[in-house]
Write a protein that holds these residues in place. Structure first.
Motif, PDB file in Angstrom:
ATOM      1  N   ALA A 166     -11.553  43.057  49.466  1.00 54.71           N
ATOM      2  CA  ALA A 166     -11.344  42.355  50.737  1.00 54.71           C
ATOM      3  C   ALA A 166     -12.144  41.068  50.873  1.00 54.71           C
ATOM      4  N   TYR A 167     -13.303  40.993  50.256  1.00 56.52           N
ATOM      5  CA  TYR A 167     -14.134  39.803  50.444  1.00 56.52           C
ATOM      6  C   TYR A 167     -14.121  38.848  49.256  1.00 56.52           C
ATOM      7  N   TYR A 168     -13.227  39.103  48.311  1.00 60.78           N
ATOM      8  CA  TYR A 168     -13.004  38.087  47.281  1.00 60.78           C
ATOM      9  C   TYR A 168     -12.228  36.951  47.925  1.00 60.78           C
ATOM     10  N   ASP A 169     -12.504  35.756  47.489  1.00 67.69           N
ATOM     11  CA  ASP A 169     -11.816  34.595  48.058  1.00 67.69           C
ATOM     12  C   ASP A 169     -10.478  34.399  47.352  1.00 67.69           C
ATOM     13  N   THR A 170      -9.570  35.303  47.663  1.00 62.09           N
ATOM     14  CA  THR A 170      -8.244  35.276  47.049  1.00 62.09           C
ATOM     15  C   THR A 170      -7.238  35.909  48.002  1.00 62.09           C
ATOM     16  N   PRO A 171      -5.984  35.496  47.915  1.00 66.48           N
ATOM     17  CA  PRO A 171      -4.960  36.210  48.687  1.00 66.48           C
ATOM     18  C   PRO A 171      -4.842  37.636  48.156  1.00 66.48           C
ATOM     19  N   LEU A 172      -4.471  38.551  49.025  1.00 63.71           N
ATOM     20  CA  LEU A 172      -4.292  39.945  48.626  1.00 63.71           C
ATOM     21  C   LEU A 172      -2.944  40.446  49.127  1.00 63.71           C
ATOM     22  N   PRO A 173      -2.312  41.349  48.373  1.00 62.13           N
ATOM     23  CA  PRO A 173      -1.023  41.890  48.812  1.00 62.13           C
ATOM     24  C   PRO A 173      -1.200  42.816  50.017  1.00 62.13           C
ATOM     25  N   ILE A 174      -0.272  42.702  50.966  1.00 60.81           N
ATOM     26  CA  ILE A 174      -0.312  43.576  52.144  1.00 60.81           C
ATOM     27  C   ILE A 174       0.983  44.371  52.300  1.00 60.81           C
ATOM     28  N   GLY A 175       1.838  44.308  51.288  1.00 60.49           N
ATOM     29  CA  GLY A 175       3.110  45.020  51.345  1.00 60.49           C
ATOM     30  C   GLY A 175       4.241  44.094  51.753  1.00 60.49           C
ATOM     31  N   HIS A 176       5.464  44.543  51.494  1.00 60.48           N
ATOM     32  CA  HIS A 176       6.666  43.798  51.879  1.00 60.48           C
ATOM     33  C   HIS A 176       6.712  42.398  51.263  1.00 60.48           C
ATOM     34  N   ASN A 177       6.143  42.266  50.059  1.00 56.42           N
ATOM     35  CA  ASN A 177       6.083  40.980  49.347  1.00 56.42           C
ATOM     36  C   ASN A 177       5.350  39.898  50.134  1.00 56.42           C
ATOM     37  N   GLN A 178       4.377  40.310  50.920  1.00 53.94           N
ATOM     38  CA  GLN A 178       3.581  39.386  51.722  1.00 53.94           C
ATOM     39  C   GLN A 178       2.118  39.486  51.295  1.00 53.94           C
ATOM     40  N   THR A 179       1.343  38.488  51.691  1.00 49.66           N
ATOM     41  CA  THR A 179      -0.081  38.474  51.354  1.00 49.66           C
ATOM     42  C   THR A 179      -0.920  38.101  52.573  1.00 49.66           C
ATOM     43  N   ILE A 180      -2.186  38.450  52.492  1.00 55.53           N
ATOM     44  CA  ILE A 180      -3.184  37.941  53.427  1.00 55.53           C
ATOM     45  C   ILE A 180      -3.808  36.737  52.723  1.00 55.53           C
ATOM     46  N   SER A 181      -3.957  35.647  53.432  1.00 53.88           N
ATOM     47  CA  SER A 181      -4.511  34.431  52.830  1.00 53.88           C
ATOM     48  C   SER A 181      -5.967  34.625  52.429  1.00 53.88           C
ATOM     49  N   ALA A 182      -6.385  33.851  51.445  1.00 51.13           N
ATOM     50  CA  ALA A 182      -7.790  33.842  51.036  1.00 51.13           C
ATOM     51  C   ALA A 182      -8.646  33.386  52.219  1.00 51.13           C
ATOM     52  N   PRO A 183      -9.844  33.934  52.357  1.00 52.79           N
ATOM     53  CA  PRO A 183     -10.716  33.508  53.457  1.00 52.79           C
ATOM     54  C   PRO A 183     -10.930  31.993  53.499  1.00 52.79           C
ATOM     55  N   SER A 184     -11.052  31.360  52.339  1.00 54.16           N
ATOM     56  CA  SER A 184     -11.254  29.906  52.344  1.00 54.16           C
ATOM     57  C   SER A 184     -10.044  29.178  52.922  1.00 54.16           C
ATOM     58  N   MET A 185      -8.840  29.688  52.684  1.00 54.68           N
ATOM     59  CA  MET A 185      -7.641  29.050  53.231  1.00 54.68           C
ATOM     60  C   MET A 185      -7.577  29.233  54.744  1.00 54.68           C
ATOM     61  N   VAL A 186      -7.954  30.409  55.217  1.00 56.38           N
ATOM     62  CA  VAL A 186      -8.015  30.637  56.666  1.00 56.38           C
ATOM     63  C   VAL A 186      -9.002  29.647  57.289  1.00 56.38           C
ATOM     64  N   ALA A 187     -10.137  29.464  56.639  1.00 57.65           N
ATOM     65  CA  ALA A 187     -11.146  28.526  57.151  1.00 57.65           C
ATOM     66  C   ALA A 187     -10.625  27.093  57.150  1.00 57.65           C
ATOM     67  N   ILE A 188      -9.960  26.693  56.077  1.00 59.84           N
ATOM     68  CA  ILE A 188      -9.407  25.333  55.990  1.00 59.84           C
ATOM     69  C   ILE A 188      -8.393  25.100  57.103  1.00 59.84           C
ATOM     70  N   MET A 189      -7.522  26.078  57.315  1.00 63.28           N
ATOM     71  CA  MET A 189      -6.497  25.926  58.347  1.00 63.28           C
ATOM     72  C   MET A 189      -7.123  25.893  59.743  1.00 63.28           C
ATOM     73  N   CYS A 190      -8.094  26.764  59.974  1.00 67.50           N
ATOM     74  CA  CYS A 190      -8.759  26.777  61.286  1.00 67.50           C
ATOM     75  C   CYS A 190      -9.523  25.483  61.529  1.00 67.50           C
ATOM     76  N   GLN A 191     -10.160  24.979  60.496  1.00 64.75           N
ATOM     77  CA  GLN A 191     -10.891  23.718  60.638  1.00 64.75           C
ATOM     78  C   GLN A 191      -9.924  22.574  60.954  1.00 64.75           C
ATOM     79  N   ALA A 192      -8.791  22.541  60.273  1.00 65.21           N
ATOM     80  CA  ALA A 192      -7.799  21.491  60.537  1.00 65.21           C
ATOM     81  C   ALA A 192      -7.259  21.594  61.965  1.00 65.21           C
ATOM     82  N   LEU A 193      -7.095  22.811  62.441  1.00 63.49           N
ATOM     83  CA  LEU A 193      -6.578  23.009  63.797  1.00 63.49           C
ATOM     84  C   LEU A 193      -7.602  22.650  64.868  1.00 63.49           C
TER      85      LEU A 193
END
Length: 188
Positions: free
Chosen positions: A18-45
């Motif tokens: 969970a705390y690796y900085d990488t996307p992870l599978p969550i089922g249904h061919n979907q992923t949870i974004s890497a923490p760094s990507m969440v941070a980048i997007m939140c910072q941009a917003l």
């Protein structure tokens, strides 16, 4: 981000990662974004206390929870998911963890959520062929929208609405699952 336990938003079998900085599978061919990507997007917003935020692509709700912390108790995050099982799981996790300012909706995210528009901030967690016009229309002026755009080679785009003008800034290359729907990709 340290106030949101990422391990609660991933399936049991990937919790050790969970705390690796990488996307992870969550089922249904979907992923949870890497923490760094969440941070980048939140910072941009640049989410502020009291902001009304729309998220497209709830997944299991991690990014929505992070944005809810940034928006504070006086803010709200409306998040849209197209996969019923993910929406249900996200509702459950968010409720259990006390994220009362996050509201999960099941629908085509490419159409946004006009019932609660306009939004101060819009975050899209899937790549679109172009920025869906309904999302731009639902963005407050001034407001910010962040979205990955492209099929194979994607760019994270920041779309700002200021004084009736639309200003688009390329924030760099990214890799996301496709945004499916009326104003997204078809046939995946």
């Amino acid at each position: 981000m340290d106030r949101v336990p990422r391990e609660e938003f991933v399936p049991e079998d990937v919790r050790p990662d969970a705390y690796y900085d990488t996307p992870l599978p969550i089922g249904h061919n979907q992923t949870i974004s890497a923490p760094s990507m969440v941070a980048i997007m939140c910072q941009a917003l640049d989410i502020r206390e009291g902001n009304k935020v729309l998220e497209i692509g709830t997944g299991l709700g991690y990014h929505a929870a992070v944005m809810a912390v940034l928006a504070g108790a006086s803010g709200v995050v409306y998040t849209v998911e197209r996969i019923p099982e993910l929406a249900d799981m996200a509702r459950s996790v968010l409720s259990r963890l006390g994220f009362d300012n996050v509201k999960v909706f099941l629908r085509d995210g490419t159409e946004g959520l006009p019932d609660f528009a306009p939004y101060d901030r819009i975050s899209v967690a899937a790549a679109a062929p172009d920025v869906p016009q309904p999302l731009v229309d639902q963005l407050k002026d001034p407001g910010r929208l962040v979205i990955p755009v492209g099929r194979y080679f994607q760019q994270l785009m920041l779309v700002e609405k200021k004084g009736g003008q639309i200003i688009t800034t390329d924030k760099g290359g990214v890799a996301f699952v496709p945004l499916l729907g009326k104003y997204g990709f078809k046939g995946y």
